[in-house]
Design a protein around this motif. Structure first.
Motif, PDB file in Angstrom:
ATOM      1  N   ALA A 183       0.845  -1.191   0.000  1.00  0.00           N
ATOM      2  CA  ALA A 183       0.000   0.000   0.000  1.00  0.00           C
ATOM      3  C   ALA A 183       0.878   1.237   0.000  1.00  0.00           C
ATOM      4  O   ALA A 183       2.058   1.168   0.305  1.00  0.00           O
ATOM      5  CB  ALA A 183      -0.892   0.013   1.242  1.00  0.00           C
ATOM      6  N   ASN A 208     -14.782   0.061  -0.627  1.00  0.00           N
ATOM      7  CA  ASN A 208     -14.783  -0.329  -2.032  1.00  0.00           C
ATOM      8  C   ASN A 208     -15.153  -1.787  -2.231  1.00  0.00           C
ATOM      9  O   ASN A 208     -15.877  -2.124  -3.168  1.00  0.00           O
ATOM     10  CB  ASN A 208     -13.431  -0.018  -2.667  1.00  0.00           C
ATOM     11  CG  ASN A 208     -13.250   1.465  -2.891  1.00  0.00           C
ATOM     12  OD1 ASN A 208     -13.889   2.041  -3.758  1.00  0.00           O
ATOM     13  ND2 ASN A 208     -12.415   2.095  -2.086  1.00  0.00           N
ATOM     14  N   ALA A 209     -14.674  -2.673  -1.365  1.00  0.00           N
ATOM     15  CA  ALA A 209     -15.032  -4.094  -1.476  1.00  0.00           C
ATOM     16  C   ALA A 209     -16.532  -4.267  -1.298  1.00  0.00           C
ATOM     17  O   ALA A 209     -17.168  -5.025  -2.039  1.00  0.00           O
ATOM     18  CB  ALA A 209     -14.274  -4.918  -0.438  1.00  0.00           C
ATOM     19  N   ARG A 245     -10.627   2.174   3.497  1.00  0.00           N
ATOM     20  CA  ARG A 245     -10.807   2.370   2.052  1.00  0.00           C
ATOM     21  C   ARG A 245     -11.095   1.051   1.354  1.00  0.00           C
ATOM     22  O   ARG A 245     -11.980   0.964   0.508  1.00  0.00           O
ATOM     23  CB  ARG A 245      -9.550   3.005   1.435  1.00  0.00           C
ATOM     24  CG  ARG A 245      -9.450   4.484   1.594  1.00  0.00           C
ATOM     25  CD  ARG A 245      -8.363   5.066   0.701  1.00  0.00           C
ATOM     26  NE  ARG A 245      -7.088   4.376   0.760  1.00  0.00           N
ATOM     27  CZ  ARG A 245      -6.168   4.552   1.706  1.00  0.00           C
ATOM     28  NH1 ARG A 245      -6.384   5.400   2.674  1.00  0.00           N
ATOM     29  NH2 ARG A 245      -5.030   3.888   1.667  1.00  0.00           N
ATOM     30  N   VAL A 246     -10.335   0.025   1.699  1.00  0.00           N
ATOM     31  CA  VAL A 246     -10.537  -1.286   1.076  1.00  0.00           C
ATOM     32  C   VAL A 246     -11.932  -1.808   1.382  1.00  0.00           C
ATOM     33  O   VAL A 246     -12.630  -2.304   0.499  1.00  0.00           O
ATOM     34  CB  VAL A 246      -9.447  -2.283   1.533  1.00  0.00           C
ATOM     35  CG1 VAL A 246      -9.768  -3.701   1.088  1.00  0.00           C
ATOM     36  CG2 VAL A 246      -8.078  -1.859   1.004  1.00  0.00           C
ATOM     37  N   TRP A 292      -7.401  -0.160  -4.424  1.00  0.00           N
ATOM     38  CA  TRP A 292      -8.107   0.513  -3.333  1.00  0.00           C
ATOM     39  C   TRP A 292      -7.148   0.970  -2.247  1.00  0.00           C
ATOM     40  O   TRP A 292      -7.305   2.057  -1.683  1.00  0.00           O
ATOM     41  CB  TRP A 292      -9.182  -0.391  -2.755  1.00  0.00           C
ATOM     42  CG  TRP A 292     -10.224  -0.789  -3.766  1.00  0.00           C
ATOM     43  CD1 TRP A 292     -10.629  -0.067  -4.869  1.00  0.00           C
ATOM     44  CD2 TRP A 292     -10.975  -1.989  -3.782  1.00  0.00           C
ATOM     45  NE1 TRP A 292     -11.597  -0.757  -5.550  1.00  0.00           N
ATOM     46  CE2 TRP A 292     -11.834  -1.952  -4.919  1.00  0.00           C
ATOM     47  CE3 TRP A 292     -11.032  -3.116  -2.968  1.00  0.00           C
ATOM     48  CZ2 TRP A 292     -12.714  -2.980  -5.228  1.00  0.00           C
ATOM     49  CZ3 TRP A 292     -11.912  -4.136  -3.277  1.00  0.00           C
ATOM     50  CH2 TRP A 292     -12.739  -4.058  -4.399  1.00  0.00           C
ATOM     51  N   ALA A 293      -6.153   0.171  -1.927  1.00  0.00           N
ATOM     52  CA  ALA A 293      -5.174   0.543  -0.905  1.00  0.00           C
ATOM     53  C   ALA A 293      -4.373   1.767  -1.338  1.00  0.00           C
ATOM     54  O   ALA A 293      -4.005   2.615  -0.525  1.00  0.00           O
ATOM     55  CB  ALA A 293      -4.233  -0.621  -0.618  1.00  0.00           C
ATOM     56  N   THR A 332      -6.187   2.591   5.548  1.00  0.00           N
ATOM     57  CA  THR A 332      -6.091   1.767   4.338  1.00  0.00           C
ATOM     58  C   THR A 332      -7.191   0.720   4.315  1.00  0.00           C
ATOM     59  O   THR A 332      -7.874   0.534   3.301  1.00  0.00           O
ATOM     60  CB  THR A 332      -4.705   1.096   4.254  1.00  0.00           C
ATOM     61  OG1 THR A 332      -3.708   2.122   4.194  1.00  0.00           O
ATOM     62  CG2 THR A 332      -4.598   0.204   3.042  1.00  0.00           C
ATOM     63  N   ASP A 369      -7.735  -5.608  -7.218  1.00  0.00           N
ATOM     64  CA  ASP A 369      -8.710  -4.700  -6.598  1.00  0.00           C
ATOM     65  C   ASP A 369      -8.150  -4.112  -5.308  1.00  0.00           C
ATOM     66  O   ASP A 369      -8.179  -2.900  -5.092  1.00  0.00           O
ATOM     67  CB  ASP A 369     -10.021  -5.429  -6.290  1.00  0.00           C
ATOM     68  CG  ASP A 369     -10.862  -5.727  -7.523  1.00  0.00           C
ATOM     69  OD1 ASP A 369     -10.569  -5.179  -8.615  1.00  0.00           O
ATOM     70  OD2 ASP A 369     -11.812  -6.520  -7.392  1.00  0.00           O
ATOM     71  N   VAL A 370      -7.636  -4.971  -4.436  1.00  0.00           N
ATOM     72  CA  VAL A 370      -7.140  -4.510  -3.134  1.00  0.00           C
ATOM     73  C   VAL A 370      -5.953  -3.565  -3.319  1.00  0.00           C
ATOM     74  O   VAL A 370      -5.861  -2.546  -2.637  1.00  0.00           O
ATOM     75  CB  VAL A 370      -6.790  -5.706  -2.223  1.00  0.00           C
ATOM     76  CG1 VAL A 370      -6.067  -5.235  -0.966  1.00  0.00           C
ATOM     77  CG2 VAL A 370      -8.052  -6.475  -1.844  1.00  0.00           C
ATOM     78  N   ASN A 371      -5.053  -3.868  -4.252  1.00  0.00           N
ATOM     79  CA  ASN A 371      -3.928  -2.965  -4.519  1.00  0.00           C
ATOM     80  C   ASN A 371      -4.409  -1.586  -4.953  1.00  0.00           C
ATOM     81  O   ASN A 371      -3.902  -0.566  -4.482  1.00  0.00           O
ATOM     82  CB  ASN A 371      -3.006  -3.544  -5.598  1.00  0.00           C
ATOM     83  CG  ASN A 371      -1.995  -4.499  -5.031  1.00  0.00           C
ATOM     84  OD1 ASN A 371      -1.534  -4.347  -3.915  1.00  0.00           O
ATOM     85  ND2 ASN A 371      -1.645  -5.494  -5.818  1.00  0.00           N
TER      86      ASN A 371
END
Length: 134
Positions: free
Chosen positions: A34, A49-50, A45-46, A127-128, A42, A123-125
């Motif tokens: 991140a 969005n998830a 945010r994840v 969003w982070a 962090t 996705d996680v990358n």
């Protein structure tokens, strides 16, 4: 001296330590980096969005699952869990957690080795790093 067996109720720390020992025997889970933000911000945010992209959008890859956020962590590792809708108290299918500042993320669980593993990592990358949206 014989090793002592644990009996009775297990503490959360003992279970977490056991989980780390068990998972350390196999291949290392993919690490997700991140930008320099705290672990909590962090993971917030994840999670947002998830929830929007995986669950509220009725994504078929996540249709049988629900989100279980655990952001209030006394261990300094806020996390989100993806659990089976029919067995929400069972073992999570996906764990995404962060620790430190700058936050270092990890994602692990059966979903990471499935068809959605690469997508979850991407996705996680995003969003982070601060990108919003699906």
């Amino acid at each position: 001296m014989r090793p002592r067996l644990l009996t009775g109720f297990y503490s959360a720390a003992a279970i977490a330590t056991l989980g780390l020992l068990v998972t350390s025997c196999g291949p290392r889970p993919p690490s997700i980096s991140a930008t320099d933000h705290s672990a909590l911000s962090t993971m917030e945010r994840v999670m947002v969005n998830a929830n929007a992209c995986w669950f509220k959008s009725a994504d078929p890859a996540f249709a049988g699952y629900q989100l279980a956020p655990e952001l209030n962590s006394y261990t300094g590792r806020p996390r989100i869990l993806v659990v089976d809708k029919k067995h929400p108290t069972g073992r999570p299918s996906l764990v995404v957690q962060a620790e430190g500042s700058p936050a270092q993320l990890q994602a692990f669980g059966p979903m990471m080795s499935g068809a959605s593993g690469g997508r979850i990592t991407g996705d996680v990358n995003r969003w982070a790093a601060g990108t919003k949206g699906c």
